[in-house]
Motif scaffolding. Structure first.
Motif, PDB file in Angstrom:
ATOM      1  N   SER A 114       0.831  -1.215   0.000  1.00 59.80           N
ATOM      2  CA  SER A 114       0.000   0.000   0.000  1.00 59.80           C
ATOM      3  C   SER A 114       0.858   1.254   0.000  1.00 59.80           C
ATOM      4  N   SER A 115       2.171   1.067   0.118  1.00 58.05           N
ATOM      5  CA  SER A 115       3.048   2.232   0.261  1.00 58.05           C
ATOM      6  C   SER A 115       3.737   2.644  -1.036  1.00 58.05           C
ATOM      7  N   GLN A 116       3.982   1.690  -1.911  1.00 62.75           N
ATOM      8  CA  GLN A 116       4.687   2.004  -3.156  1.00 62.75           C
ATOM      9  C   GLN A 116       3.676   2.388  -4.222  1.00 62.75           C
ATOM     10  N   GLY A 117       3.851   3.581  -4.801  1.00 63.16           N
ATOM     11  CA  GLY A 117       2.825   4.167  -5.657  1.00 63.16           C
ATOM     12  C   GLY A 117       2.771   3.587  -7.057  1.00 63.16           C
ATOM     13  N   ILE A 118       1.662   3.893  -7.733  1.00 63.87           N
ATOM     14  CA  ILE A 118       1.443   3.451  -9.108  1.00 63.87           C
ATOM     15  C   ILE A 118       1.028   4.636  -9.970  1.00 63.87           C
ATOM     16  N   TRP A 119       1.085   4.422 -11.288  1.00 60.58           N
ATOM     17  CA  TRP A 119       0.412   5.268 -12.253  1.00 60.58           C
ATOM     18  C   TRP A 119      -0.814   4.498 -12.734  1.00 60.58           C
ATOM     19  N   LEU A 120      -1.892   5.214 -12.972  1.00 60.76           N
ATOM     20  CA  LEU A 120      -3.136   4.614 -13.409  1.00 60.76           C
ATOM     21  C   LEU A 120      -3.419   5.057 -14.843  1.00 60.76           C
ATOM     22  N   LYS A 121      -3.777   4.097 -15.715  1.00 61.73           N
ATOM     23  CA  LYS A 121      -3.982   4.444 -17.122  1.00 61.73           C
ATOM     24  C   LYS A 121      -5.469   4.545 -17.459  1.00 61.73           C
ATOM     25  N   PHE A 122      -5.791   5.650 -18.116  1.00 66.66           N
ATOM     26  CA  PHE A 122      -7.153   5.960 -18.542  1.00 66.66           C
ATOM     27  C   PHE A 122      -7.227   5.854 -20.065  1.00 66.66           C
ATOM     28  N   ASP A 123      -8.151   5.057 -20.561  1.00 63.46           N
ATOM     29  CA  ASP A 123      -8.327   4.894 -22.004  1.00 63.46           C
ATOM     30  C   ASP A 123      -9.229   6.007 -22.515  1.00 63.46           C
ATOM     31  N   THR A 124      -8.631   6.969 -23.219  1.00 60.97           N
ATOM     32  CA  THR A 124      -9.398   8.098 -23.746  1.00 60.97           C
ATOM     33  C   THR A 124      -9.720   7.938 -25.225  1.00 60.97           C
ATOM     34  N   GLY A 125      -9.505   6.741 -25.773  1.00 58.39           N
ATOM     35  CA  GLY A 125      -9.871   6.540 -27.170  1.00 58.39           C
ATOM     36  C   GLY A 125      -8.911   5.705 -27.985  1.00 58.39           C
ATOM     37  N   ASN A 147      -8.405   3.069   1.237  1.00 60.26           N
ATOM     38  CA  ASN A 147      -6.996   3.425   1.433  1.00 60.26           C
ATOM     39  C   ASN A 147      -6.084   2.281   0.998  1.00 60.26           C
ATOM     40  N   SER A 148      -6.393   1.726  -0.183  1.00 59.90           N
ATOM     41  CA  SER A 148      -5.708   0.511  -0.636  1.00 59.90           C
ATOM     42  C   SER A 148      -4.285   0.772  -1.100  1.00 59.90           C
ATOM     43  N   ILE A 149      -4.112   1.536  -2.182  1.00 56.89           N
ATOM     44  CA  ILE A 149      -2.779   1.794  -2.719  1.00 56.89           C
ATOM     45  C   ILE A 149      -2.651   3.265  -3.070  1.00 56.89           C
ATOM     46  N   ARG A 150      -1.417   3.693  -3.200  1.00 57.40           N
ATOM     47  CA  ARG A 150      -1.149   5.102  -3.507  1.00 57.40           C
ATOM     48  C   ARG A 150      -1.138   5.301  -5.014  1.00 57.40           C
ATOM     49  N   ILE A 151      -2.048   6.122  -5.508  1.00 57.51           N
ATOM     50  CA  ILE A 151      -2.102   6.438  -6.933  1.00 57.51           C
ATOM     51  C   ILE A 151      -1.475   7.813  -7.124  1.00 57.51           C
ATOM     52  N   ASP A 152      -0.344   7.849  -7.818  1.00 51.75           N
ATOM     53  CA  ASP A 152       0.418   9.084  -7.942  1.00 51.75           C
ATOM     54  C   ASP A 152       0.059   9.893  -9.185  1.00 51.75           C
ATOM     55  N   VAL A 153      -0.162   9.204 -10.306  1.00 56.53           N
ATOM     56  CA  VAL A 153      -0.316   9.892 -11.588  1.00 56.53           C
ATOM     57  C   VAL A 153      -1.410   9.205 -12.400  1.00 56.53           C
ATOM     58  N   LEU A 154      -2.239  10.010 -13.053  1.00 54.41           N
ATOM     59  CA  LEU A 154      -3.183   9.512 -14.048  1.00 54.41           C
ATOM     60  C   LEU A 154      -2.586   9.786 -15.423  1.00 54.41           C
ATOM     61  N   MET A 155      -2.518   8.768 -16.258  1.00 56.27           N
ATOM     62  CA  MET A 155      -1.933   8.956 -17.579  1.00 56.27           C
ATOM     63  C   MET A 155      -2.877   8.447 -18.661  1.00 56.27           C
ATOM     64  N   THR A 156      -2.651   8.931 -19.874  1.00 49.83           N
ATOM     65  CA  THR A 156      -3.349   8.419 -21.036  1.00 49.83           C
ATOM     66  C   THR A 156      -2.425   8.523 -22.235  1.00 49.83           C
ATOM     67  N   HIS A 157      -2.861   7.928 -23.344  1.00 47.03           N
ATOM     68  CA  HIS A 157      -2.087   7.971 -24.582  1.00 47.03           C
ATOM     69  C   HIS A 157      -3.056   8.248 -25.717  1.00 47.03           C
ATOM     70  N   PHE A 158      -2.871   9.368 -26.394  1.00 49.94           N
ATOM     71  CA  PHE A 158      -3.804   9.782 -27.428  1.00 49.94           C
ATOM     72  C   PHE A 158      -3.540   9.065 -28.748  1.00 49.94           C
ATOM     73  N   ALA A 159      -4.620   8.715 -29.436  1.00 48.38           N
ATOM     74  CA  ALA A 159      -4.504   8.019 -30.713  1.00 48.38           C
ATOM     75  C   ALA A 159      -4.035   8.937 -31.831  1.00 48.38           C
ATOM     76  N   ASN A 160      -4.266  10.244 -31.688  1.00 49.85           N
ATOM     77  CA  ASN A 160      -3.992  11.181 -32.783  1.00 49.85           C
ATOM     78  C   ASN A 160      -3.156  12.378 -32.350  1.00 49.85           C
ATOM     79  N   ALA A 161      -2.228  12.144 -31.425  1.00 53.05           N
ATOM     80  CA  ALA A 161      -1.388  13.248 -30.970  1.00 53.05           C
ATOM     81  C   ALA A 161      -0.504  13.799 -32.073  1.00 53.05           C
ATOM     82  N   ASP A 162      -0.251  12.984 -33.118  1.00 50.31           N
ATOM     83  CA  ASP A 162       0.598  13.439 -34.218  1.00 50.31           C
ATOM     84  C   ASP A 162      -0.202  14.115 -35.329  1.00 50.31           C
ATOM     85  N   SER A 163      -1.461  14.414 -35.078  1.00 52.76           N
ATOM     86  CA  SER A 163      -2.287  15.119 -36.057  1.00 52.76           C
ATOM     87  C   SER A 163      -2.263  16.611 -35.774  1.00 52.76           C
ATOM     88  N   ILE A 164      -2.228  17.405 -36.845  1.00 52.14           N
ATOM     89  CA  ILE A 164      -2.263  18.857 -36.675  1.00 52.14           C
ATOM     90  C   ILE A 164      -3.685  19.369 -36.519  1.00 52.14           C
TER      91      ILE A 164
END
Length: 353
Positions: A114-125, A147-164
């Motif tokens: 419960s002490s060592q943190g994680i990043w949590l991944k959110f599927d945005t598409g 109070n299960s585990i420490r969540i430090d960061v929410l992350m995602t990965h965009f499908a079209n980040a390379d689009s203008i």
């Protein structure tokens, strides 16, 4: 090594590209060094960037252990998280941070610590990894209540980040910001493309990868966007000959001369990481000029039309990509991406400062 095909790495340019990422993003940097740092040498790159970034990202436990045992003390984030519960003891031993993207991983981790943190991944598409919005909100609420585990960061990965086109990133960005605001933790959105193209995607943590290695995600020349090429693939001319009109070069006779043609044979091929699918006309740099590849790429040789470059001789130095030939252009001529070409190189690298 006696074979002239060589990879060289400009370590100073890695640092300059990292500084550009910092300048553009402004927040914390998680340097992506998975896949042997895109073929550049994971431990080499990590040591070079240690004083310029806040952490490193890899794909799997084996990659993380190489960094830890090589003396890297920064946070190391594993982008796909543990593949089984059996890996968790090593995560804890090496003080590694998993990206948790499905409920089984969450269960494995919560049972272990419960002490060592994680990043949590959110599927945005993207729909590869990550929790859907309803799932992630419920998980976060339950985790907070218990109070299960420490969540430090929410992350995602965009499908079209390379689009203008900003519309292609607007909806996933709004989803991400909505969930992030409810959680009240740090966020990570931007990969190299997002850092360079979309200022609205900046968050606490950026994840530069391709741009660290001097390649623009849109394939533009490095100099146009402030990047500096890092990897150079070079070799030399090992044979010269003239062929007559109607004669062909290489396997399958994919090039046939329409005029008397002077052909240079270069000691480099797909065994060296040069793409077999490179088509006729792919640029090669010899004696200060771009010259066209002709004929099919062989395992350890290619052929180039040097008719217009009279000073080419045995031993002339050749750049396949690097300072003068954009690796993205070679990739385009080969029907692939710069990522693949960089990752496929495996010759021992010379380090140039």
């Amino acid at each position: 090594m006696t074979r002239p095909a060589k990879i060289s790495i400009n370590s100073n340019n890695i640092i300059q590209n990292c500084k550009l990422a910092r300048q553009l993003h402004g927040g914390k940097l998680l340097a992506v060094v998975k896949a042997n740092a895109y073929g550049h040498g994971d431990l080499l790159v990590a040591r070079q960037l240690a004083e310029y970034v806040e952490g490193f990202a890899v794909a799997c436990l084996e990659e993380a252990v190489v960094l830890r045992e090589g003396g890297i003390t920064h946070p190391i984030v594993l982008l796909e998280g543990p593949f089984s519960a059996l890996e968790i003891p090593d995560y804890l031993h090496y003080q590694l941070t998993p990206v948790i993207h499905h409920i089984d991983q969450y269960a494995w981790w919560s049972e272990a610590t419960s002490s060592q943190g994680i990043w949590l991944k959110f599927d945005t598409g993207m729909h590869r990894l990550g929790f859907q919005e309803k799932e992630i909100n419920e998980l976060f609420r339950n985790n907070k209540a218990q109070n299960s585990i420490r969540i430090d960061v929410l992350m995602t990965h965009f499908a079209n980040a390379d689009s203008i086109d900003p519309q292609l990133v607007h909806l996933p960005m709004e989803r991400f910001k909505r969930v992030l605001s409810e959680m009240g933790i740090e966020g990570s959105i931007a990969n190299s493309a997002a850092i360079m193209l979309h200022s609205q995607l900046r968050s606490n943590w950026a994840r530069p990868g391709l741009m660290l290695y001097g390649v623009d995600p849109l394939g533009r020349a490095a100099s146009e966007v402030g990047l500096k090429p890092v990897m150079k693939l070079t070799s030399e001319v090992i044979a010269l000959r003239w062929i007559d009109v109607g004669e062909s070069v290489g396997y399958g006779s994919t090039f046939t001369a329409s005029q008397p043609t002077r052909v240079a044979t270069i000691a480099c091929g797909y065994a060296d990481g040069y793409p077999r699918t490179a088509k006729n006309g792919t640029p090669v740099w010899i004696n200060g000029k771009k010259l066209p590849l002709i004929g099919r790429v062989s395992m350890d040789m290619i052929t180039v039309d040097v008719t217009q470059q009279a000073d080419v001789q045995l031993g002339s130095q050749v750049e396949l990509w690097g300072d003068n030939i954009n690796v993205a252009e070679v990739a385009h001529c080969s029907g692939t991406l710069a990522y693949e070409l960089l990752c496929h190189t495996h010759r021992p690298a010379r380090i140039n400062s």
